[in-house]
Structures are given as structure tokens and as C-alpha cells.
Motif scaffolding. Sequence first.
Motif, short mmCIF file in Angstrom:
data_model
loop_
_atom_site.label_atom_id
_atom_site.label_comp_id
_atom_site.label_asym_id
_atom_site.label_seq_id
_atom_site.Cartn_x
_atom_site.Cartn_y
_atom_site.Cartn_z
N MET A 1 90.79 105.51 35.54
CA MET A 1 91.65 104.36 35.17
C MET A 1 91.24 103.86 33.78
N ASN A 2 92.15 103.86 32.84
CA ASN A 2 91.80 103.41 31.49
C ASN A 2 91.98 101.90 31.38
N ARG A 3 91.49 101.36 30.27
CA ARG A 3 91.48 99.92 30.09
C ARG A 3 92.88 99.32 30.09
N GLN A 4 93.85 100.04 29.59
CA GLN A 4 95.21 99.52 29.54
C GLN A 4 95.75 99.20 30.92
N GLN A 5 95.24 99.90 31.94
CA GLN A 5 95.71 99.65 33.30
C GLN A 5 94.94 98.50 33.98
N VAL A 6 93.78 98.17 33.43
CA VAL A 6 92.99 97.10 34.04
C VAL A 6 93.37 95.79 33.37
N ASP A 7 94.44 95.18 33.85
CA ASP A 7 94.91 93.93 33.28
C ASP A 7 95.07 92.89 34.38
N ARG A 8 95.57 91.73 34.01
CA ARG A 8 95.68 90.62 34.94
C ARG A 8 96.52 90.95 36.16
N SER A 9 97.52 91.81 35.99
CA SER A 9 98.39 92.15 37.13
C SER A 9 97.63 92.88 38.23
N LEU A 10 96.56 93.59 37.85
CA LEU A 10 95.78 94.32 38.86
C LEU A 10 95.08 93.34 39.81
N PHE A 11 94.74 92.16 39.31
CA PHE A 11 94.13 91.14 40.17
C PHE A 11 95.01 90.86 41.38
N ASP A 12 96.31 90.68 41.13
CA ASP A 12 97.23 90.35 42.21
C ASP A 12 97.40 91.50 43.20
N GLU A 13 97.12 92.70 42.75
CA GLU A 13 97.25 93.87 43.63
C GLU A 13 96.04 94.08 44.53
N ALA A 20 92.92 81.81 40.61
CA ALA A 20 94.09 81.97 39.74
C ALA A 20 93.60 82.14 38.31
N PRO A 21 92.97 83.29 38.00
CA PRO A 21 92.39 83.46 36.66
C PRO A 21 93.46 83.54 35.58
N GLY A 22 93.06 83.19 34.37
CA GLY A 22 93.97 83.30 33.23
C GLY A 22 94.27 84.74 32.90
N ASN A 23 95.19 84.93 31.99
CA ASN A 23 95.61 86.29 31.63
C ASN A 23 94.58 87.02 30.78
N MET A 24 93.82 86.28 29.99
CA MET A 24 92.83 86.89 29.11
C MET A 24 91.65 87.42 29.93
N ILE A 25 91.24 88.67 29.66
CA ILE A 25 90.09 89.26 30.36
C ILE A 25 88.98 89.53 29.34
N PRO A 26 87.89 88.77 29.37
CA PRO A 26 86.78 89.03 28.46
C PRO A 26 86.10 90.36 28.80
N VAL A 27 85.68 91.07 27.78
CA VAL A 27 85.00 92.35 28.01
C VAL A 27 83.62 92.39 27.33
N ARG A 28 83.36 91.45 26.43
CA ARG A 28 82.08 91.46 25.73
C ARG A 28 81.72 90.05 25.28
N GLY A 29 80.44 89.74 25.32
CA GLY A 29 79.97 88.45 24.82
C GLY A 29 78.72 88.62 24.00
N GLU A 30 78.49 87.71 23.10
CA GLU A 30 77.26 87.67 22.32
C GLU A 30 77.02 86.23 21.87
N GLY A 31 75.88 85.68 22.28
CA GLY A 31 75.62 84.28 21.96
C GLY A 31 76.67 83.38 22.60
N SER A 32 77.34 82.57 21.77
CA SER A 32 78.38 81.69 22.28
C SER A 32 79.78 82.17 21.90
N ARG A 33 79.90 83.45 21.65
CA ARG A 33 81.21 84.05 21.36
C ARG A 33 81.54 85.10 22.43
N VAL A 34 82.83 85.22 22.70
CA VAL A 34 83.34 86.17 23.70
C VAL A 34 84.55 86.88 23.11
#
Length: 407
Positions: A1-13, A20-34
Amino acid sequence: MNRQQVDRSLFDEVMVPNYAPGNMIPVRGEGSRVWDQEGREFVDLAGGIAVTVLGHVHPGLVGALVDQANKLWHLSNVLTNEPALKLAKTLCDLTFAERVFFANSGGEANEAAFKLARRYAWEKFGPEKNEIISFRNSFHGRTLFTVSVGGQPKYLEGFEPAPRGIGHANFNDLASVEALISERTCAIVVEPIQGEGGIVPATPEFLQGLRDLCDKHDALLVFDEVQSGVGRTGHLYAYEMYGVVPDILSTAKSLGGGFPIGAMLTTAEVAASLGVGTHGSTYGGNPLGCAVAQKVLDTVSQPEILKGVKARSDRLRAGMMDIGQRYGVFSEVRGFGLLLGAVLTESWQGRAKELLNAGIEEGVMVLIAGPNVIRLAPSLIIPESDVDEALLRFDRAVKKLCSQAAG
């Protein structure tokens, strides 16, 4: 499964719909930035709900985790382990505690605290001394026991019958506690700063009054410091700031800096009531969580870190009040340290989630504490430049909402 398929719609499936998470999916963080899947950058003032106390991917925490991961992951509590013993000793050295019980979360730490309070009273005074007093608008977890002790009926709806013997008084209202307390009371449970209830600090007189009532009625005083603990107020634990010492304290969230761990702290006398076999946790005290939490405590307990919380708090509080005054959105900013609540004015009542979403669109992550409070709980070491950038972005978000309303 590639990243394009892992989106907010998959949560509902695939996920149970309790979030009820937001549409944005964080994938990386560093310090106080995401950064999200599209590479958009956000300044994080949410801190994973007061969890990422040293920010994302802190080198010291990563090092502690990797080092322990190459040694030992899990044993169960049939045997003890070095990281758990070291962490328990550190917690005892840094607080009032003489004994520690480890769990995986704040809810579990509170479950242990409430069970211990009843068990202690049962052993010392008899089975009739079993009633717990807590407070309306409080939050203590999602197990059936902790959600019953919590003072928000909406979280209990549909899960009744609730455990009995729990009464709810009004926060910061000592007279309402005096009306409930009796010889049957085994414990008073309180958050020094109500978190989910809107970032409402207890008054010093109120907490001291609770201490006095507990002493008078042979009841235990339990502080839920899951959200207020581990440096968030500029003190390692908020009870130090108030000068009121509880009999039992629960801690989690920031304790692991993002790795799941919770703990219940208490005295040797009270702890004795949880004898062998009375309570347990398969993962509680696992070497990975304890190694990370040790590094968190070693870092956060440094005086310069705690001192830095106040400077960041002042900067963030002043910036939010400035936004509030210029756009008429906030009536006050309350709380301590880096656990702050910006309270919406009358004309903005019920719109906290709109402000949160507007912030996301402008690249800043905040929280809510109910429909009328914006909650801020960033890393304790967030750079002041990131605080300033977050405020600029949130200013743009509020300005945009105001212009939309005017249009």
C-alpha cells in the motif's frame, strides 16, 4: 500500500469511529515543527495534548529508546528490570512519593489510584468507607471507573450502570465538598488544574481546604497530575506550586514524552494496601517506556528547563491576549506555564473548533478544551522564534475567520 492510498478516507474504512481526526496526516516531526503527507509544515502548540514535552524526535529520547531497544524490551512483572527501578527511584527522589506503580497511561494510573484509595480505606477502616468525591467538569480517563469519577456525564452516557459510591462537588467551591464529605468518604480526587474542563486552575485556598478536610475525615487526597505534571507549570508537579501535598498522585502524558507510560505515586503506608496480587499491568514498567521516561525526567527536572517554561509562557500568553484584544475573540488567557487556555468571548461562544481548524489551514496546531477554550500545551523547550511564528500564523487564522464573518 503506497502513501497515496493511506489518507483520511482509510480511517473511516478501518477504524472504530470514536474519533473524528482532521484531514491532515502528519508523517514527520522535529522539535516543535511537524510535516504532513504533502510536505506542508506546521508549528505545534498542541504537543500531542500535553505529551511531547521535549518536542518531536528529541535526540536524547531517541538515544534512550534505541539504546534500550538493543538491550531488553519486555519481561513482565514476574521479574523486575533496571530501567523501572531507576525511574521509580528518581520519581521518589524528586517528589513526595515513597512508592511507585507503573502503568501505560493516565487512565490506568488513575484506575490504580482510585482502587488503592478504596483498598486502603477497606483495610484500615472497613468496607463502609468507600465513597469518592470528585468534581464537575473533571476528567480522569476512559475506563468505566475513571469515567465515572470524572465529572462529565457525556462520557458515561450509554455505559451505565456506573460504579457506585461516587459524588461530584463544584470545583473551587469548598462548601460543596463539605456538604458531601462524611465518615464514609475514602478519597477526594482533584486536578490541580482542570484540563478537559477548560484549563481552570484551583485556588490555593481550595486545595488547602481539601487537604484539611481529608485530614479531618481520614480520607486520602488524590491529585490527578496527568496533564499538569512533568514541568508543564514550571514546577515538576503542580502540587509544589500550591504547597499542598497529596497522598496519591497520578502522572502520565509528558512523563514519556510520547512513549506510552503512566505512574501512580504514593507513600509507603498507603502503598502497603496494594499487596501481592491485588493489582497489576502486563506492560506497566516495561524497560522501553521507563528508559525514555528516565531521560525525560533527567532533562525536565533541570532548573534551567523549568525556568525557561515561565519565559515561554509569558511570551505565548501575551501574544494570545494581543490577538484576543485586536479581534475580540478572547476574554482571558488562564492557566500556568505551558498549559494555557484562551477563553472565547461571548460573541465567539461555541466556536473553538472553528479556530482550531483555521489554525491548521494557516500552519499552526492548537487544541480545544471544550467548545469555548483554545488550549495550548507545546513543548517545554519550544524555541521562542517558533512561539512568535505560531502567533503570526494564528493571527492570520483569526483574521481570516473575522473577514469571512464580515463578508
